[in-house]
Design a protein around this motif. Sequence first.
Motif, PDB file in Angstrom:
ATOM      1  N   THR A 252       0.844  -1.131   0.008  1.00  0.00           N
ATOM      2  CA  THR A 252      -0.124   0.075   0.167  1.00  0.00           C
ATOM      3  C   THR A 252       0.938   1.243   0.157  1.00  0.00           C
ATOM      4  O   THR A 252       1.745   1.594   0.874  1.00  0.00           O
ATOM      5  N   LEU A 253       0.697   2.134  -0.730  1.00  0.00           N
ATOM      6  CA  LEU A 253       1.344   3.492  -1.237  1.00  0.00           C
ATOM      7  C   LEU A 253       0.450   4.407  -0.626  1.00  0.00           C
ATOM      8  O   LEU A 253      -0.642   4.544  -0.916  1.00  0.00           O
ATOM      9  N   VAL A 254       0.889   5.286   0.429  1.00  0.00           N
ATOM     10  CA  VAL A 254       0.361   6.412   0.867  1.00  0.00           C
ATOM     11  C   VAL A 254       0.923   7.457   0.338  1.00  0.00           C
ATOM     12  O   VAL A 254       1.907   7.824   0.584  1.00  0.00           O
ATOM     13  N   TRP A 255      -0.012   8.360  -0.729  1.00  0.00           N
ATOM     14  CA  TRP A 255       0.640   9.494  -1.209  1.00  0.00           C
ATOM     15  C   TRP A 255       0.004  10.785  -0.719  1.00  0.00           C
ATOM     16  O   TRP A 255      -1.088  10.950  -0.916  1.00  0.00           O
ATOM     17  N   ARG A 256       0.750  11.559  -0.192  1.00  0.00           N
ATOM     18  CA  ARG A 256       0.219  12.843   0.521  1.00  0.00           C
ATOM     19  C   ARG A 256       1.012  13.992  -0.057  1.00  0.00           C
ATOM     20  O   ARG A 256       2.496  13.960   0.181  1.00  0.00           O
ATOM     21  N   ARG A 257       0.359  14.946  -0.309  1.00  0.00           N
ATOM     22  CA  ARG A 257       1.088  16.228  -0.921  1.00  0.00           C
ATOM     23  C   ARG A 257       0.186  17.482  -0.481  1.00  0.00           C
ATOM     24  O   ARG A 257      -1.023  17.289  -0.447  1.00  0.00           O
ATOM     25  N   GLU A 258       0.882  18.443  -0.697  1.00  0.00           N
ATOM     26  CA  GLU A 258       0.282  19.940  -0.318  1.00  0.00           C
ATOM     27  C   GLU A 258      -0.018  20.615  -1.465  1.00  0.00           C
ATOM     28  O   GLU A 258      -1.254  21.464  -1.476  1.00  0.00           O
ATOM     29  N   ARG A 259       0.583  20.487  -2.686  1.00  0.00           N
ATOM     30  CA  ARG A 259       0.271  21.398  -3.736  1.00  0.00           C
ATOM     31  C   ARG A 259      -0.713  20.853  -4.497  1.00  0.00           C
ATOM     32  O   ARG A 259      -1.226  19.518  -4.284  1.00  0.00           O
ATOM     33  N   PRO A 260      -1.513  21.521  -5.314  1.00  0.00           N
ATOM     34  CA  PRO A 260      -2.812  21.148  -6.162  1.00  0.00           C
ATOM     35  C   PRO A 260      -2.204  20.378  -7.274  1.00  0.00           C
ATOM     36  O   PRO A 260      -0.936  20.563  -7.847  1.00  0.00           O
ATOM     37  N   PHE A 261      -3.139  19.580  -7.902  1.00  0.00           N
ATOM     38  CA  PHE A 261      -2.864  18.997  -9.253  1.00  0.00           C
ATOM     39  C   PHE A 261      -2.925  20.080 -10.254  1.00  0.00           C
ATOM     40  O   PHE A 261      -3.655  20.966 -10.203  1.00  0.00           O
ATOM     41  N   HIS A 262      -2.099  19.841 -11.437  1.00  0.00           N
ATOM     42  CA  HIS A 262      -2.337  20.682 -12.711  1.00  0.00           C
ATOM     43  C   HIS A 262      -3.631  19.713 -13.403  1.00  0.00           C
ATOM     44  O   HIS A 262      -3.314  18.550 -13.731  1.00  0.00           O
ATOM     45  N   PRO A 263      -4.440  20.429 -13.700  1.00  0.00           N
ATOM     46  CA  PRO A 263      -5.715  19.511 -14.296  1.00  0.00           C
ATOM     47  C   PRO A 263      -5.455  18.934 -15.602  1.00  0.00           C
ATOM     48  O   PRO A 263      -5.714  17.794 -15.783  1.00  0.00           O
ATOM     49  N   GLY A 264      -4.714  19.715 -16.558  1.00  0.00           N
ATOM     50  CA  GLY A 264      -4.333  18.878 -17.706  1.00  0.00           C
ATOM     51  C   GLY A 264      -3.561  17.809 -17.445  1.00  0.00           C
ATOM     52  O   GLY A 264      -3.595  16.688 -17.979  1.00  0.00           O
ATOM     53  N   ARG A 265      -2.395  17.808 -16.895  1.00  0.00           N
ATOM     54  CA  ARG A 265      -1.588  16.722 -16.579  1.00  0.00           C
ATOM     55  C   ARG A 265      -1.957  15.467 -15.982  1.00  0.00           C
ATOM     56  O   ARG A 265      -2.061  14.253 -16.112  1.00  0.00           O
ATOM     57  N   LEU A 266      -2.889  15.958 -14.966  1.00  0.00           N
ATOM     58  CA  LEU A 266      -3.513  14.653 -14.122  1.00  0.00           C
ATOM     59  C   LEU A 266      -4.672  14.117 -14.917  1.00  0.00           C
ATOM     60  O   LEU A 266      -4.592  12.900 -15.133  1.00  0.00           O
ATOM     61  N   TYR A 267      -5.096  14.734 -15.596  1.00  0.00           N
ATOM     62  CA  TYR A 267      -6.310  14.152 -16.602  1.00  0.00           C
ATOM     63  C   TYR A 267      -5.722  13.271 -17.485  1.00  0.00           C
ATOM     64  O   TYR A 267      -6.003  12.272 -17.929  1.00  0.00           O
ATOM     65  N   GLU A 371       4.506  27.243 -11.922  1.00  0.00           N
ATOM     66  CA  GLU A 371       2.949  27.345 -11.838  1.00  0.00           C
ATOM     67  C   GLU A 371       2.515  27.718 -10.542  1.00  0.00           C
ATOM     68  O   GLU A 371       1.442  28.334 -10.260  1.00  0.00           O
ATOM     69  N   TYR A 372       3.179  26.852  -9.330  1.00  0.00           N
ATOM     70  CA  TYR A 372       2.483  27.116  -8.031  1.00  0.00           C
ATOM     71  C   TYR A 372       2.701  28.597  -7.619  1.00  0.00           C
ATOM     72  O   TYR A 372       1.805  29.244  -6.884  1.00  0.00           O
ATOM     73  N   ALA A 373       3.787  29.288  -8.057  1.00  0.00           N
ATOM     74  CA  ALA A 373       3.989  30.446  -7.651  1.00  0.00           C
ATOM     75  C   ALA A 373       3.132  31.699  -8.383  1.00  0.00           C
ATOM     76  O   ALA A 373       2.790  32.875  -7.885  1.00  0.00           O
ATOM     77  N   ALA A 374       2.249  31.344  -9.390  1.00  0.00           N
ATOM     78  CA  ALA A 374       1.493  32.099  -9.800  1.00  0.00           C
ATOM     79  C   ALA A 374       0.150  32.573  -9.109  1.00  0.00           C
ATOM     80  O   ALA A 374      -0.545  33.257  -9.194  1.00  0.00           O
ATOM     81  N   GLY A 375      -0.042  31.555  -8.032  1.00  0.00           N
ATOM     82  CA  GLY A 375      -1.059  31.677  -7.120  1.00  0.00           C
ATOM     83  C   GLY A 375      -2.392  31.286  -7.815  1.00  0.00           C
ATOM     84  O   GLY A 375      -2.736  31.002  -9.030  1.00  0.00           O
ATOM     85  N   PRO A 376      -3.605  31.439  -6.781  1.00  0.00           N
ATOM     86  CA  PRO A 376      -4.881  31.159  -7.310  1.00  0.00           C
ATOM     87  C   PRO A 376      -5.295  31.891  -8.485  1.00  0.00           C
ATOM     88  O   PRO A 376      -6.061  31.314  -9.365  1.00  0.00           O
TER      89      PRO A 376
END
Length: 394
Positions: A252-267, A371-376
């Motif tokens: 079992t791999l538990v993957w936890r991160r704080e940053r959001p996903f890039h919608p295009g790459r995740l899709y 991408e993260y630095a660009a903010g919401p």
Amino acid sequence: MNGAHGWHGAQARLPVAIVGGLNTEARRAAVEEILRTVPGSIALHHDLSAAPDGAVRRTVRDARGLLAEGDAPLVNNCACCALREDLVPELLRLADGGGHRLAVVELWESVVPQAMAAVIAAEGAPLALTGVATAVDPALLVPCLADGNDLAEAGLAAAPTDQRTIADTFARQLEYPTVIAIAEGGAADEPAHDADHALLAQLTPGARRVRTGEAALGAALLEGFDVAAAAARQHPACALLPQEYDEHGVSTLVWRRERPFHPGRLYAALEDLACAAARSRGRFWLADRPDTLLSWDAAGGALCVESAGPWMAALPEAAWEMMPAERRVAAALDWHPRHGDRHQHLTFTSPGLDRDALLILLDSCLLTDAEYAAGPDGWKKLPRAFDGLLDPVA
């Protein structure tokens, strides 16, 4: 005190336990074990396979054999609806008759325990839901979790609109109850046996696993069952997910991160991620949908991504008190000074899991530093890759 349905005082309280499971032989073995070891127990079963003929077949039996049988008419051409309509009246009739220490509701193959548990618990006295179990043959875990066929194709659909798969149904049956009844079939070689049990243990971290034949199953189903707590364990925002583990070739791999996903790459990676493990679950957030808590639910190579409501951080503080305690605790444990409770928490469980490749793929779907630095404000300009999946046109 005289009440409705002929209930006369606390002596008429009828403990009710649910036993479900897609593995028919394992489920029947578990129910027979309960009838044999719990004096005064009785089993109620609705066979939905006769639904094409216009009725659901109901049987009542005890350790000595069949006591009664009859038909429940279809409701809205739906076998599962007929079960819901007929189940409580039959249980109340058994309670009125008295003399039963335990009523076992043996569910049909594709019926999930959660739906029927809610129906029974909502009725209240004289019925008391005291346990929920799913019976399983560990040797069938991998085949069932890998089966992406629709229930309808296997003749197991509970309603004309039932679009579930075998893998998805089986996974939900495993993850809801507090008791797993292990009824093993034919002999298996030792490595396969150990791997099957390791997979079962990792998929059901909060359940008590009881082998049939050890006379402990009936007692376990009389200990009590909290429907609200069970529902909270299933809710994507505070679900009890598997822990990091590696045993007998099952990981079992538990993957936890704080940053959001890039919608295009995740899709673009969804198909590979859905097929990466026998079972994966969790919650996640997309950069272009920062207020929406999204659920991840995959089995049999099929993935379901849905909105599970807002993140707590997206709600006004006045609304927090209206949220369940489990939800507030989960949010507090995951709180981030910038993102609040928004985070990625996905678990992947499977024999032969390629952990390194999975970590690389998941991390590649996150926002880069730039991408993260660009903010919401900048994230809103990212491609809306999930609109067709999460906002389908009616």
